[in-house]
Design a protein around this motif. Structure first.
Motif, PDB file in Angstrom:
ATOM      1  N   TYR A 109     -11.700  -1.430  18.191  1.00 51.16           N
ATOM      2  CA  TYR A 109     -10.968  -0.626  17.213  1.00 51.16           C
ATOM      3  C   TYR A 109      -9.496  -0.503  17.606  1.00 51.16           C
ATOM      4  CZ  TYR A 109      -9.815   3.039  13.913  1.00 51.16           C
ATOM      5  OH  TYR A 109      -9.229   3.752  12.886  1.00 51.16           O
ATOM      6  N   ALA A 110      -9.236  -0.255  18.876  1.00 51.37           N
ATOM      7  CA  ALA A 110      -7.857  -0.098  19.343  1.00 51.37           C
ATOM      8  C   ALA A 110      -7.050  -1.370  19.101  1.00 51.37           C
ATOM      9  CB  ALA A 110      -7.836   0.283  20.819  1.00 51.37           C
ATOM     10  N   VAL A 111      -7.644  -2.515  19.412  1.00 50.36           N
ATOM     11  CA  VAL A 111      -6.947  -3.792  19.217  1.00 50.36           C
ATOM     12  C   VAL A 111      -6.679  -4.031  17.739  1.00 50.36           C
ATOM     13  CG1 VAL A 111      -7.178  -6.294  19.423  1.00 50.36           C
ATOM     14  CG2 VAL A 111      -7.831  -4.819  21.341  1.00 50.36           C
ATOM     15  N   GLU A 112      -7.680  -3.805  16.899  1.00 49.85           N
ATOM     16  CA  GLU A 112      -7.548  -4.077  15.466  1.00 49.85           C
ATOM     17  C   GLU A 112      -6.574  -3.130  14.773  1.00 49.85           C
ATOM     18  OE1 GLU A 112     -11.526  -3.802  14.076  1.00 49.85           O
ATOM     19  OE2 GLU A 112     -12.162  -5.695  15.011  1.00 49.85           O
ATOM     20  N   ASN A 113      -6.381  -1.939  15.334  1.00 43.47           N
ATOM     21  CA  ASN A 113      -5.555  -0.938  14.667  1.00 43.47           C
ATOM     22  C   ASN A 113      -4.251  -0.625  15.410  1.00 43.47           C
ATOM     23  OD1 ASN A 113      -7.268   0.313  12.252  1.00 43.47           O
ATOM     24  ND2 ASN A 113      -8.673  -0.171  13.931  1.00 43.47           N
ATOM     25  N   GLY A 114      -3.936  -1.418  16.424  1.00 40.87           N
ATOM     26  CA  GLY A 114      -2.652  -1.267  17.104  1.00 40.87           C
ATOM     27  C   GLY A 114      -2.490   0.024  17.870  1.00 40.87           C
ATOM     28  N   ILE A 115      -3.573   0.567  18.405  1.00 37.66           N
ATOM     29  CA  ILE A 115      -3.499   1.799  19.192  1.00 37.66           C
ATOM     30  C   ILE A 115      -3.324   1.424  20.656  1.00 37.66           C
ATOM     31  CG2 ILE A 115      -4.768   3.872  19.892  1.00 37.66           C
ATOM     32  CD1 ILE A 115      -6.158   3.710  17.152  1.00 37.66           C
ATOM     33  N   PRO A 116      -2.279   1.926  21.316  1.00 39.76           N
ATOM     34  CA  PRO A 116      -2.041   1.560  22.721  1.00 39.76           C
ATOM     35  C   PRO A 116      -3.268   1.829  23.593  1.00 39.76           C
ATOM     36  CG  PRO A 116      -0.153   2.723  21.829  1.00 39.76           C
ATOM     37  CD  PRO A 116      -1.227   2.826  20.790  1.00 39.76           C
ATOM     38  N   TYR A 117      -3.614   0.818  24.402  1.00 39.17           N
ATOM     39  CA  TYR A 117      -4.820   0.870  25.229  1.00 39.17           C
ATOM     40  C   TYR A 117      -4.512   0.123  26.515  1.00 39.17           C
ATOM     41  CZ  TYR A 117      -9.777   0.212  26.492  1.00 39.17           C
ATOM     42  OH  TYR A 117     -10.992   0.220  27.132  1.00 39.17           O
ATOM     43  N   ASP A 118      -4.741   0.761  27.658  1.00 41.14           N
ATOM     44  CA  ASP A 118      -4.348   0.159  28.933  1.00 41.14           C
ATOM     45  C   ASP A 118      -5.531   0.180  29.892  1.00 41.14           C
ATOM     46  OD1 ASP A 118      -3.165  -0.736  31.237  1.00 41.14           O
ATOM     47  OD2 ASP A 118      -1.811   0.970  31.467  1.00 41.14           O
ATOM     48  N   GLU A 119      -6.048  -1.012  30.226  1.00 45.79           N
ATOM     49  CA  GLU A 119      -7.109  -1.144  31.216  1.00 45.79           C
ATOM     50  C   GLU A 119      -6.485  -1.111  32.604  1.00 45.79           C
ATOM     51  OE1 GLU A 119      -9.771  -4.477  31.004  1.00 45.79           O
ATOM     52  OE2 GLU A 119     -10.994  -3.526  29.473  1.00 45.79           O
ATOM     53  N   CYS A 120      -6.111   0.089  33.036  1.00 41.91           N
ATOM     54  CA  CYS A 120      -5.380   0.230  34.298  1.00 41.91           C
ATOM     55  C   CYS A 120      -6.305   0.264  35.510  1.00 41.91           C
ATOM     56  CB  CYS A 120      -4.519   1.492  34.262  1.00 41.91           C
ATOM     57  SG  CYS A 120      -5.441   3.005  33.934  1.00 41.91           S
ATOM     58  N   LYS A 158     -26.114   9.574  27.301  1.00 45.83           N
ATOM     59  CA  LYS A 158     -24.749   9.406  27.791  1.00 45.83           C
ATOM     60  C   LYS A 158     -24.486   7.973  28.244  1.00 45.83           C
ATOM     61  CE  LYS A 158     -22.662  13.570  29.791  1.00 45.83           C
ATOM     62  NZ  LYS A 158     -22.250  14.181  31.077  1.00 45.83           N
ATOM     63  N   ALA A 159     -25.371   7.466  29.098  1.00 42.41           N
ATOM     64  CA  ALA A 159     -25.165   6.129  29.660  1.00 42.41           C
ATOM     65  C   ALA A 159     -25.165   5.071  28.563  1.00 42.41           C
ATOM     66  CB  ALA A 159     -26.256   5.826  30.695  1.00 42.41           C
ATOM     67  N   ARG A 160     -26.122   5.164  27.632  1.00 42.94           N
ATOM     68  CA  ARG A 160     -26.231   4.142  26.596  1.00 42.94           C
ATOM     69  C   ARG A 160     -25.052   4.187  25.620  1.00 42.94           C
ATOM     70  NH1 ARG A 160     -30.047   5.077  23.285  1.00 42.94           N
ATOM     71  NH2 ARG A 160     -30.925   7.027  24.074  1.00 42.94           N
ATOM     72  N   LEU A 161     -24.704   5.396  25.174  1.00 43.97           N
ATOM     73  CA  LEU A 161     -23.641   5.515  24.174  1.00 43.97           C
ATOM     74  C   LEU A 161     -22.260   5.295  24.783  1.00 43.97           C
ATOM     75  CD1 LEU A 161     -24.871   8.449  21.913  1.00 43.97           C
ATOM     76  CD2 LEU A 161     -25.198   5.987  21.641  1.00 43.97           C
ATOM     77  N   CYS A 162     -22.115   5.564  26.088  1.00 46.32           N
ATOM     78  CA  CYS A 162     -20.826   5.303  26.725  1.00 46.32           C
ATOM     79  C   CYS A 162     -20.529   3.809  26.729  1.00 46.32           C
ATOM     80  CB  CYS A 162     -20.808   5.855  28.146  1.00 46.32           C
ATOM     81  SG  CYS A 162     -19.229   5.588  29.004  1.00 46.32           S
ATOM     82  N   ARG A 163     -21.491   3.005  27.174  1.00 46.88           N
ATOM     83  CA  ARG A 163     -21.230   1.565  27.238  1.00 46.88           C
ATOM     84  C   ARG A 163     -21.027   0.974  25.839  1.00 46.88           C
ATOM     85  NH1 ARG A 163     -18.488  -0.007  30.215  1.00 46.88           N
ATOM     86  NH2 ARG A 163     -18.984  -2.093  29.444  1.00 46.88           N
ATOM     87  N   THR A 164     -21.858   1.376  24.882  1.00 49.78           N
ATOM     88  CA  THR A 164     -21.675   0.897  23.512  1.00 49.78           C
ATOM     89  C   THR A 164     -20.358   1.392  22.946  1.00 49.78           C
ATOM     90  OG1 THR A 164     -24.068   0.967  23.185  1.00 49.78           O
ATOM     91  CG2 THR A 164     -22.710   0.821  21.213  1.00 49.78           C
ATOM     92  N   GLY A 165     -20.032   2.653  23.241  1.00 48.11           N
ATOM     93  CA  GLY A 165     -18.808   3.249  22.717  1.00 48.11           C
ATOM     94  C   GLY A 165     -17.548   2.581  23.236  1.00 48.11           C
ATOM     95  N   VAL A 166     -17.549   2.206  24.520  1.00 45.47           N
ATOM     96  CA  VAL A 166     -16.382   1.519  25.088  1.00 45.47           C
ATOM     97  C   VAL A 166     -16.112   0.222  24.338  1.00 45.47           C
ATOM     98  CG1 VAL A 166     -15.527   0.276  27.100  1.00 45.47           C
ATOM     99  CG2 VAL A 166     -16.554   2.516  27.391  1.00 45.47           C
ATOM    100  N   GLU A 167     -17.152  -0.538  24.106  1.00 37.77           N
ATOM    101  CA  GLU A 167     -16.977  -1.826  23.422  1.00 37.77           C
ATOM    102  C   GLU A 167     -16.430  -1.626  22.009  1.00 37.77           C
ATOM    103  OE1 GLU A 167     -20.842  -3.491  23.672  1.00 37.77           O
ATOM    104  OE2 GLU A 167     -20.783  -3.724  25.864  1.00 37.77           O
ATOM    105  N   LYS A 168     -16.951  -0.637  21.308  1.00 38.78           N
ATOM    106  CA  LYS A 168     -16.474  -0.365  19.951  1.00 38.78           C
ATOM    107  C   LYS A 168     -15.037   0.154  19.973  1.00 38.78           C
ATOM    108  CE  LYS A 168     -20.993   0.677  17.937  1.00 38.78           C
ATOM    109  NZ  LYS A 168     -20.905  -0.410  16.935  1.00 38.78           N
ATOM    110  N   LEU A 169     -14.725   1.006  20.941  1.00 39.01           N
ATOM    111  CA  LEU A 169     -13.385   1.585  21.021  1.00 39.01           C
ATOM    112  C   LEU A 169     -12.340   0.506  21.301  1.00 39.01           C
ATOM    113  CD1 LEU A 169     -12.511   4.939  22.691  1.00 39.01           C
ATOM    114  CD2 LEU A 169     -11.097   2.943  23.136  1.00 39.01           C
ATOM    115  N   ILE A 170     -12.650  -0.415  22.211  1.00 35.30           N
ATOM    116  CA  ILE A 170     -11.699  -1.491  22.523  1.00 35.30           C
ATOM    117  C   ILE A 170     -11.397  -2.308  21.272  1.00 35.30           C
ATOM    118  CG2 ILE A 170     -11.382  -3.644  23.791  1.00 35.30           C
ATOM    119  CD1 ILE A 170     -13.005  -2.396  26.079  1.00 35.30           C
TER     120      ILE A 170
END
Length: 417
Positions: free
Chosen positions: A80-91, A66-78
């Motif tokens: 992907y969201a930027v490259e594909n225009g998916i709304p993403y808010d670091e609130c 969980k810990a390892r894939l969460c941190r890696t996953g966040v970086e990949k998700l960010i």
């Protein structure tokens, strides 16, 4: 290593199944990847019924999957969201302690977050926490400024388009009843529409490799396919209440309670939605059906007698229940009383206008459980021959989906060696 697979099946069109299918299509350029989804759209179940939080990795055991894939996953998700225009808010997020007992637990979470590499986390006293959230009340808070929100259903639809662009196929309205694993192939058997009880099946094709990401139905599909029954899925529903417009502005980001190790679930928290609304919840209470999202039938929703019978007939559930009577009483209050539900949120934001809050959506969580009543906390991925199964992918499963996809495909490929 055996020959590269040419025909690959993935079962389940939630965010993890769709991410796995996309990863396979990109990993094996010459293969045809077929994604089987029993509904008429992607993200119809857990993926489309959550609060949309992108977790930073605060709570998880350092070194765990969980810990390892969460941190890696966040970086990949960010990315992907930027490259594909998916709304993403670091609130950002505050985990708020209300008393000295919670302070000790919060400080332990702070140390765990640092061990997990969560960036820029810090502890804030009652004055500094109000600089982040002016309406919050508490004695100490952990601030995670990079915790974010996203629309996971929109993300899943985008992953599905990627799959099709890479030559993959999505077969909607195609419920997989079982998979027959042979020495050199896996045969996918589909349930005929309208079939009841012991499902009447039809041949869905043969594949060199298959991966199942069946979520709420993962244990049933495993048993039908001749694999291990444990861990079992016990469904818990979570209700949300929603505030819109000016009433939502009392919270800028996310406000969470400090987890109590005496309880298996987190408790009501406050989350800004990507659409600007404010969501309260979820609570957690035994669901009477794995896919029962209705609230109009009563406070605890609709009933699926088969699902309920399977839960009540499982010795692990009764052991869990006997060990968590206090938690059940707490969750029952919020399940049966909207006033009690909203009051839990008002502990953190007293200025929340209860009159502006209305019932929102309901989700159902696929909680994997062991025979001794303990909850399976980490991600569980198993393989047998040419069949790989995602048996458990709880929160932060959606956050970690792109990293989980890589891990699952690595596991599946290793099974071919």
């Amino acid at each position: 290593m055996r020959a590269q697979p040419q025909r690959i099946a993935v079962v389940g069109g939630g965010i993890i199944g769709t991410a796995v299918a996309r990863e396979l299509a990109h990993r094996f350029d010459d293969a045809t990847v077929t994604l089987f989804e029993k509904e008429s759209t992607l993200a119809a179940h857990q993926t489309g019924h959550n609060s949309g939080v992108v977790h930073a990795g605060l709570y998880y055991e350092p070194g765990s999957l969980k810990a390892r894939l969460c941190r890696t996953g966040v970086e990949k998700l960010i990315r992907y969201a930027v490259e594909n225009g998916i709304p993403y808010d670091e609130c950002g997020k505050l985990v708020v302690a209300q008393d000295t007992d919670e302070v000790d637990r919060l400080e332990a979470i702070f140390e765990r977050a640092k061990a997990n590499g969560v960036p820029h986390v810090q502890l804030l006293d009652r004055h500094r926490m109000r600089e982040v959230e002016p309406n919050v009340r508490g004695v100490l808070a952990l601030h995670s400024p990079h915790t974010a929100i996203i629309d996971y259903a929109a993300l899943t639809q985008s992953l599905g388009r990627d799959l099709e662009a890479a030559g993959g196929v999505i077969r909607f309205d195609s419920e997989v009843a079982r998979l027959d694993t042979l020495s050199s192939e896996v045969r996918v058997m589909l349930a005929l529409p309208g079939a009841q009880g012991s499902k009447i099946t039809e041949d869905g094709g043969t594949f060199d490799l298959a991966v199942t990401c069946a979520g709420l139905q993962s244990d049933r599909l495993a048993v039908a396919s001749g694999l291990e029954e444990e861990p079992r899925i016990v469904p818990f529903y979570g209700d949300y209440f929603v505030a819109q417009g000016p009433a939502a502005e009392v919270v800028k980001g996310l406000i969470y309670p400090v987890p109590d190790p005496a309880y298996p679930f987190l408790g009501v928290h406050l989350t800004r939605g990507i659409d600007g609304s404010l969501m309260l919840g979820p609570n957690a209470f035994l669901s009477l059906g794995r896919e029962k999202y209705e609230r109009k039938i009563g406070p605890i929703g609709g009933i699926d007698l088969g699902d309920l019978g399977r839960t009540l007939g499982y010795k692990g559930f009764w052991k869990f229940a006997s060990q968590n009577l206090r938690a059940a009483a707490r969750e029952a209050r919020t399940a049966l009383s909207p006033q009690a539900f909203i009051a839990e949120a008002q502990k953190f934001v007293p200025t929340l206008d209860a009159d502006a809050v209305s019932p929102g959506p309901r989700g159902v969580r696929a909680q994997a459980m062991n025979p001794d009543g303990t909850l399976v906390d980490d991600f569980v991925v198993t393989s047998r021959g040419r069949l790989t199964q995602v048996r458990n992918a709880p929160s932060p499963g959606a956050t970690s989906s792109l990293a989980i996809a890589e891990h699952v495909v690595d596991t599946a490929v290793e099974s071919l060696r």
